[in-house]
Design a protein around this motif. Structure first.
Motif, PDB file in Angstrom:
ATOM      1  N   LYS A  26      35.140  40.048  43.407  1.00 38.04           N
ATOM      2  CA  LYS A  26      35.904  40.837  44.387  1.00 38.04           C
ATOM      3  C   LYS A  26      36.449  42.112  43.733  1.00 38.04           C
ATOM      4  CE  LYS A  26      40.306  38.539  43.439  1.00 38.04           C
ATOM      5  NZ  LYS A  26      41.186  37.414  43.786  1.00 38.04           N
ATOM      6  N   ILE A  68      36.042  32.191  48.300  1.00 37.07           N
ATOM      7  CA  ILE A  68      37.244  31.584  47.701  1.00 37.07           C
ATOM      8  C   ILE A  68      38.522  32.127  48.323  1.00 37.07           C
ATOM      9  CG2 ILE A  68      36.049  31.108  45.510  1.00 37.07           C
ATOM     10  CD1 ILE A  68      37.496  33.576  44.348  1.00 37.07           C
ATOM     11  N   SER A 182      41.528  33.182  35.439  1.00 38.57           N
ATOM     12  CA  SER A 182      41.539  33.824  34.117  1.00 38.57           C
ATOM     13  C   SER A 182      42.631  33.274  33.198  1.00 38.57           C
ATOM     14  CB  SER A 182      41.723  35.336  34.263  1.00 38.57           C
ATOM     15  OG  SER A 182      40.551  35.897  34.798  1.00 38.57           O
ATOM     16  N   ARG A 197      37.093  29.620  38.449  1.00 42.35           N
ATOM     17  CA  ARG A 197      36.884  30.896  39.140  1.00 42.35           C
ATOM     18  C   ARG A 197      37.517  32.005  38.312  1.00 42.35           C
ATOM     19  NH1 ARG A 197      39.826  27.485  42.449  1.00 42.35           N
ATOM     20  NH2 ARG A 197      41.521  28.983  42.223  1.00 42.35           N
ATOM     21  N   GLY A 199      37.858  35.977  37.239  1.00 38.57           N
ATOM     22  CA  GLY A 199      37.624  37.372  37.604  1.00 38.57           C
ATOM     23  C   GLY A 199      37.943  38.319  36.463  1.00 38.57           C
ATOM     24  N   SER A 200      39.223  38.649  36.316  1.00 37.19           N
ATOM     25  CA  SER A 200      39.604  39.718  35.379  1.00 37.19           C
ATOM     26  C   SER A 200      39.238  39.424  33.926  1.00 37.19           C
ATOM     27  CB  SER A 200      41.093  40.037  35.525  1.00 37.19           C
ATOM     28  OG  SER A 200      41.851  38.871  35.601  1.00 37.19           O
ATOM     29  N   ARG A 206      40.871  44.651  38.208  1.00 31.61           N
ATOM     30  CA  ARG A 206      40.270  45.113  39.461  1.00 31.61           C
ATOM     31  C   ARG A 206      40.801  46.483  39.821  1.00 31.61           C
ATOM     32  NH1 ARG A 206      40.290  39.497  40.012  1.00 31.61           N
ATOM     33  NH2 ARG A 206      42.508  39.379  40.421  1.00 31.61           N
TER      34      ARG A 206
HETATM   35  C1  LIG Z   1      40.939  36.611  42.574  1.00 32.37           C
HETATM   36  C2  LIG Z   1      40.807  35.150  42.549  1.00 32.37           C
HETATM   37  C3  LIG Z   1      40.418  34.485  41.364  1.00 32.37           C
HETATM   38  C4  LIG Z   1      40.178  35.194  40.042  1.00 32.37           C
HETATM   39  O1  LIG Z   1      41.386  35.627  39.524  1.00 32.37           O
HETATM   40  P1  LIG Z   1      41.483  36.152  38.017  1.00 32.37           P
HETATM   41  O2  LIG Z   1      42.896  35.931  37.663  1.00 32.37           O
HETATM   42  O3  LIG Z   1      41.095  37.599  38.050  1.00 32.37           O
HETATM   43  O4  LIG Z   1      40.562  35.361  37.192  1.00 32.37           O
HETATM   44  C5  LIG Z   1      40.262  33.108  41.409  1.00 32.37           C
HETATM   45  N1  LIG Z   1      40.481  32.396  42.542  1.00 32.37           N
HETATM   46  C6  LIG Z   1      40.861  33.003  43.684  1.00 32.37           C
HETATM   47  C7  LIG Z   1      41.086  32.161  44.885  1.00 32.37           C
HETATM   48  C8  LIG Z   1      41.038  34.377  43.729  1.00 32.37           C
HETATM   49  O5  LIG Z   1      41.416  34.962  44.882  1.00 32.37           O
END
Ligand SMILES: *Cc1c(COP(=O)(O)O)cnc(C)c1O
Length: 207
Positions: A26, A68, A182, A197, A199-200, A206
């Protein structure tokens, strides 16, 4: 990233291969997504239906896409058409809309029930005390639930929330746990996560 997952799994006497890394794409630029695809990563998470539609058009081959983020009932048709996995089933109206669209379309996305383990009013998810009843309702509607998902409160240690989710899963005969982001994915793996899950920590912040 995969090294850290493997190491945490090993610490807990688990096999790292039993943990799926969901790369949360995202709000990331296309270059970073393409670079991630080039590493061989094939499982991605998105939190908005429309954003995901735009980003993944033309990039879908061989990719598993997971929703998610919260799903509104009026977006169910698009979500069922796009996603392989929907991790945020959390209320009766949504469960009914999913059951209807799955019957209509013949598509069968894998489904997770989101549990609001911290009972935070601003957060989506079914309350822990209502989870058993809700899972039973989903099954009565003909939905196959694959596992549970949670997002623990930011200001609390995540471990107890992961334990709570694992307990609800176990007593409902569910083996899949989507938990850990993360900041806490290594903890999540030690507490039994079957998917994390991230992301960063994977893509950078982001935009
Ligand atoms: C954005 C998001 C993540 C990832 O978050 P990070 O802290 O960047 O790893 C995981 N799960 C959900 C539901 C999210 O919305």
């Amino acid at each position: 990233m995969l090294n850290r997952i493997t190491a945490s799994a090993k610490d807990a006497g688990r096999d790292g291969a039993d943990v799926t890394l969901v790369a949360v794409s995202k709000q990331q630029p296309d270059e970073k997504i393409d670079a991630m695809l080039a590493t061989g990563q094939r499982v991605f998470g998105e939190n908005r239906v429309q954003e995901a539609q735009g980003r993944w058009e033309g990039r879908r081959v061989g990719v598993e896409l997971r929703l998610i983020g919260p799903l509104q009932s009026n977006k169910v048709r698009e979500a069922v058409a796009l996603f392989d996995v929907i991790e945020t089933v959390d209320r009766e109206k949504l469960a009914r809309a999913l059951a209807e669209d799955i019957a209509r379309s013949g598509r069968t996305p894998r489904l997770y029930v989101q549990v609001n383990t911290g009972e935070e009013p601003q957060k989506a998810g079914i309350a822990p005390a209502e989870a058993d009843g809700f899972i039973a309702l989903c099954r009565d509607l003909g939905l196959t639930i694959e596992g549970l998902m949670c997002i623990p409160p930011e200001a609390e240690p995540a471990g107890p929330h992961f334990t709570l989710l694992g307990g609800i899963a176990a007593r409902n005969g569910l083996s899949k746990l989507s938990m850990g982001m993360s900041a806490d994915f290594e903890t999540a793996v030690r507490f039994g996560a079957t998917s994390v899950r991230v992301g960063s920590a994977l893509f950078g912040g982001r935009g």
